[in-house]
Design a protein around this motif. Structure first.
Motif, PDB file in Angstrom:
ATOM      1  N   GLU A 400      -5.550  -6.431  -7.107  1.00 18.58           N
ATOM      2  CA  GLU A 400      -6.673  -7.007  -5.858  1.00 18.58           C
ATOM      3  C   GLU A 400      -6.458  -8.476  -5.605  1.00 18.58           C
ATOM      4  O   GLU A 400      -5.994  -8.890  -5.768  1.00 18.58           O
ATOM      5  CB  GLU A 400      -8.001  -6.736  -6.833  1.00 18.58           C
ATOM      6  N   VAL A 401      -7.279  -8.463  -4.391  1.00 15.05           N
ATOM      7  CA  VAL A 401      -7.792  -9.773  -3.308  1.00 15.05           C
ATOM      8  C   VAL A 401      -8.555 -10.246  -3.468  1.00 15.05           C
ATOM      9  O   VAL A 401      -9.485 -10.097  -3.598  1.00 15.05           O
ATOM     10  CB  VAL A 401      -7.322  -9.650  -2.069  1.00 15.05           C
ATOM     11  N   VAL A 402      -8.643 -11.557  -4.294  1.00 13.58           N
ATOM     12  CA  VAL A 402      -9.812 -12.400  -4.233  1.00 13.58           C
ATOM     13  C   VAL A 402      -9.677 -13.716  -3.409  1.00 13.58           C
ATOM     14  O   VAL A 402      -9.073 -14.097  -3.268  1.00 13.58           O
ATOM     15  CB  VAL A 402     -10.005 -13.009  -5.838  1.00 13.58           C
ATOM     16  N   GLY A 416     -12.057  -3.188   0.194  1.00 13.69           N
ATOM     17  CA  GLY A 416     -10.734  -2.234   0.418  1.00 13.69           C
ATOM     18  C   GLY A 416      -9.781  -2.434  -0.993  1.00 13.69           C
ATOM     19  O   GLY A 416     -10.138  -3.738  -1.971  1.00 13.69           O
ATOM     20  N   ASP A 417      -9.228  -1.698  -1.392  1.00 13.82           N
ATOM     21  CA  ASP A 417      -8.645  -1.933  -2.881  1.00 13.82           C
ATOM     22  C   ASP A 417      -7.084  -1.813  -2.807  1.00 13.82           C
ATOM     23  O   ASP A 417      -6.232  -0.714  -1.629  1.00 13.82           O
ATOM     24  CB  ASP A 417      -9.210  -0.730  -3.972  1.00 13.82           C
ATOM     25  N   LEU A 418      -5.406  -1.804  -3.677  1.00 12.31           N
ATOM     26  CA  LEU A 418      -4.027  -1.828  -3.408  1.00 12.31           C
ATOM     27  C   LEU A 418      -4.584  -0.472  -4.431  1.00 12.31           C
ATOM     28  O   LEU A 418      -5.231  -0.278  -4.885  1.00 12.31           O
ATOM     29  CB  LEU A 418      -3.783  -3.655  -3.910  1.00 12.31           C
ATOM     30  N   ARG A 437      -3.997  -3.728   2.771  1.00 12.26           N
ATOM     31  CA  ARG A 437      -4.707  -4.128   3.508  1.00 12.26           C
ATOM     32  C   ARG A 437      -5.567  -5.610   2.955  1.00 12.26           C
ATOM     33  O   ARG A 437      -6.492  -5.322   2.241  1.00 12.26           O
ATOM     34  CB  ARG A 437      -5.280  -3.260   4.526  1.00 12.26           C
ATOM     35  N   LEU A 438      -4.905  -6.194   3.350  1.00 17.25           N
ATOM     36  CA  LEU A 438      -6.350  -7.608   3.222  1.00 17.25           C
ATOM     37  C   LEU A 438      -7.116  -7.462   4.409  1.00 17.25           C
ATOM     38  O   LEU A 438      -7.150  -6.858   5.467  1.00 17.25           O
ATOM     39  CB  LEU A 438      -5.565  -8.370   3.189  1.00 17.25           C
ATOM     40  N   ARG A 439      -7.959  -7.953   4.485  1.00 17.91           N
ATOM     41  CA  ARG A 439      -9.020  -7.585   4.738  1.00 17.91           C
ATOM     42  C   ARG A 439     -10.567  -8.607   4.580  1.00 17.91           C
ATOM     43  O   ARG A 439     -11.604  -8.385   4.048  1.00 17.91           O
ATOM     44  CB  ARG A 439     -10.151  -6.084   5.348  1.00 17.91           C
ATOM     45  N   TRP A 459      -6.192 -15.860  -2.482  1.00 18.67           N
ATOM     46  CA  TRP A 459      -5.240 -15.308  -4.113  1.00 18.67           C
ATOM     47  C   TRP A 459      -5.324 -13.705  -4.447  1.00 18.67           C
ATOM     48  O   TRP A 459      -5.939 -13.030  -3.627  1.00 18.67           O
ATOM     49  CB  TRP A 459      -6.308 -15.856  -5.239  1.00 18.67           C
ATOM     50  N   ALA A 460      -4.388 -13.547  -5.323  1.00 16.42           N
ATOM     51  CA  ALA A 460      -4.430 -12.415  -5.525  1.00 16.42           C
ATOM     52  C   ALA A 460      -4.468 -12.257  -6.656  1.00 16.42           C
ATOM     53  O   ALA A 460      -3.670 -12.888  -7.634  1.00 16.42           O
ATOM     54  CB  ALA A 460      -3.091 -11.319  -4.864  1.00 16.42           C
ATOM     55  N   PHE A 461      -4.384 -11.304  -8.016  1.00 15.31           N
ATOM     56  CA  PHE A 461      -4.537 -10.688  -8.960  1.00 15.31           C
ATOM     57  C   PHE A 461      -4.116  -9.365  -9.425  1.00 15.31           C
ATOM     58  O   PHE A 461      -4.278  -8.240  -8.874  1.00 15.31           O
ATOM     59  CB  PHE A 461      -5.985 -10.708  -9.902  1.00 15.31           C
TER      60      PHE A 461
END
Length: 645
Positions: A400-402, A416-418, A437-439, A459-461
């Motif tokens: 996920e993007v945080v 959105g989810d990865l 997609r990062l949004r 960031w991303a986890f």
């Protein structure tokens, strides 16, 4: 007289200055003073803590102070606080933490509206990574929602009648994990549990002296292992045993096994602590794992965690040590497409994967219809000569993007989810990657509300095969440059850029650090239409909305201009005040921290007649880009923004 809605219970012991640092957040709540109380329970402090508390109580009618002989742990003071509480709900706070200004009001409203027994408020912290539990607000759930196990600290709001009905109390004395014992009992008994994720309620802060660092809480002499057994049995007694790895009991016990047991066999602990002491911990962890945890808990682990569990159960400390050294070197890598603005959101394609310590992608190999762990991770690990089978590559895998609010230590989750997938690389090998997609929507990202003025790092986890990593979302070979065109959103400027050094994608909202200037926007186009008092800035992409204020200098006069979004959101216009205290003539208009003018203001009798592009010549209407097409900086900006020559 208004009833007391919330009792805030704060155990204290020799806290000194931290009392004064925490108090303003407790006493400055948006909930009226006569609707909540703050109960300090001093656990026999020997410094000036009690004096500080009595001074607070003297100045605030809703503050009460109770004292007791030293018990050596927070459990007894919290119990004393509950005995004296008058509130409909109780909220536990540690003396060195803080509450968000609207925390009590929002938590109480969420609790009463949903008739909740327990309410978990969004936590922000300088010590731990963000929790998926706070991706979204939940009106009501039960222990069936096993993500609750991500939050086992006592810093929650509990309905007092519920606590009394079930006789919930903290273990007293030096009892490590007293918070887990209390919270797990509450989770198991609660009929309705609510989660408030759209407002940062609790700030769990790292102390200067490291006094609240949980790493120091592990102490077998204080009964760590017997206490863990007690908590495990509490979960067993409250749920049904099953051989299904996804049964509720096994899902709940997974957290205790992974955090409290398997930590003794993995990095950083097994590599950091004294080997002699760590071998003892390893042996005790093995005994508890075999005696207390069902086999289904271990069978349900992802591949890397499963191998750790196997090494632990075999008592193979050296193998676990070697494996931990390999896993320590694993890093996450992000690949990011060019960020751009779409429908008011900053978007980009993103891919995440894991790299081995040698920098090569971590691979899975396919053999005999099965997947096997990358053999480079198994060197020196006994019992893995034939490899280690990966039963389900997607077991517990997610990414996920945080987004981190750098000023406030808050974490937010974009929409959105990865998706996690296997990508073949040939010869029966595949990479496990997460992509999507990062949004980022500046108008909704902060709990469906606009981001405040500030700097937001992306960031991303990622958690793949049981290996979890936080990683900065970065661009390739960029630093301190624009990441995309600026945008006007909600009447403010949003400036995406790459940070200095690491090149992390960051969004500056309302010019907290960055300024709109030559490094973030192209120059204004020429204004060939006489009488126009605004000028288009062709490189600024914006969403329709209210104008954004912008400080500019007209000659030596500093004025507040506006960036006015076009109706179609494709560009903005620079608009100056109609009246300017300047002599008649043509005056340069410059942005902050800029030398070259972005426009010229034509003034007569103190009134703005029109704005002209800096290269405009009367009668020609010549555009700036025609005049400076060979300028190196202009070429660079045009390339960054995908403009053609």
């Amino acid at each position: 007289m208004p009833r007391v809605k919330v009792s805030v219970i704060v155990p204290v012991y020799n806290t000194g200055k931290y009392v004064d640092e925490c108090a303003p957040s407790l006493l400055g709540q948006s909930l009226p003073d006569d609707e909540y109380e703050v109960i300090y329970v001093d656990d026999g402090s020997t410094d000036d803590t009690l004096t500080r508390l009595e001074k607070l109580a003297a100045g605030h009618p809703n503050v009460r102070v109770h004292t007791q002989p030293n018990s050596g742990w927070p459990g007894a003071p919290r119990n004393v606080g509950m005995e004296h509480a008058k509130g409909e709900y109780v909220q536990f706070v540690d003396h060195d933490d803080m509450l968000g200004t609207e925390a009590l009001e929002r938590l109480y409203e969420h609790a009463t509206r949903n008739r909740a027994d327990v309410v978990i408020g969004k936590m922000s912290s300088t010590m731990v990574r963000p929790r998926r539990l706070f991706r979204q607000t939940v009106d009501a759930c039960t222990i069936e929602n096993d993500e609750l196990m991500q939050s086992m600290s006592p810093h929650k709001m509990f309905r007092r009648a519920f606590v009394e009905e079930h006789g919930l109390r903290f273990p007293e004395g030096p009892w490590i994990m007293e918070d887990l014992a209390f919270v797990s009992a509450a989770y198991l008994k609660a009929e309705r549990i609510a989660i408030l994720a759209d407002y940062p309620c609790y700030y769990w802060m790292k102390r200067d002296d490291g006094g609240n660092n949980t790493r120091h809480r592990f102490n077998p002499r204080h009964g760590f292992w017997p206490n863990l057994r007690t908590i495990v049995r509490q979960f067993k007694d409250g749920t049904t045993a099953s051989d299904d790895v996804d049964a509720l009991q096994n899902r709940l016990l997974h957290r205790l096994y992974h955090v409290e047991v398997l930590s003794r066999a993995r990095e950083p602990e097994i590599l950091r602590e004294d080997p002699a002491e760590q071998r003892q911990r390893f042996a005790m962890a093995r005994q508890v794992a075999l005696e207390e945890f069902p086999a289904a808990v271990r069978r349900g682990l992802p591949a890397v965690s499963g191998l750790r569990a196997e090494l632990l159960e075999r008592g193979d400390f050296d193998g676990a040590f070697a494996f931990a050294e390999h896993i320590r070197g694993v890093k996450a890598r992000t690949e990011l497409g060019a960020p751009r603005w779409e429908d008011g959101c900053l978007v980009a394609d993103i891919t995440l994967e894991l790299l081995r310590g040698d920098g090569e992608p971590l691979l899975l190999t396919e053999r005999d219809g099965k997947w096997w762990l990358d053999p480079e991770l198994l060197t020196g690990v006994s019992g893995t000569k034939d490899g280690w089978e990966v039963g389900d590559p997607f077991r517990m895998a997610y990414a996920e993007v945080v987004v981190k609010d750098r000023d406030r230590e808050d974490w937010w989750y974009p929409e959105g989810d990865l998706e996690v997938a296997l990508r073949p690389v040939g010869e029966g090998r595949s990479r496990l990657v997460a992509s999507g997609r990062l949004r980022l929507d500046p108008q909704r990202l902060a709990g469906d509300r606009p981001l405040g003025r500030g700097v937001y790092d992306v960031w991303a986890f990622v958690n793949l095969l049981g290996i979890d990593r936080m990683v900065r979302v970065t661009g390739h070979d960029v630093s301190n440059e624009p990441a995309a065109a600026p945008a006007v959103t909600g009447g403010r400027l949003a400036l995406p850029y790459w940070t200095t050094g690491v090149g992390q994608l960051t969004l500056d909202v309302d010019q907290r650090l960055r300024r709109l200037g030559p490094d973030t926007a192209g120059a204004a186009a020429a204004n060939a239409e006489r009488g126009e008092r605004s000028l288009p800035l062709p490189y600024v992409v914006a969403e329709p909305g209210v104008p954004a204020p912008l400080k500019v200098t007209v000659s030596a006069l500093k004025v507040t201009a506006e960036l006015v979004p076009a109706a179609d959101g494709s560009t903005v216009r620079l608009r100056l005040p109609a009246r300017l205290k300047l002599p008649a003539g043509r005056h340069p208009v410059t942005l902050p921290k800029a030398d070259a003018p972005v426009a010229h203001a034509v003034v007569r009798d103190g009134a703005l007649l029109r704005l002209e592009g800096p290269a405009y010549e009367a009668g020609t209407g010549r555009r700036l880009l025609d005049a400076v097409a060979g300028n190196r900086q202009v070429r660079r900006v045009r390339r960054r923004l995908g403009r053609s020559g």
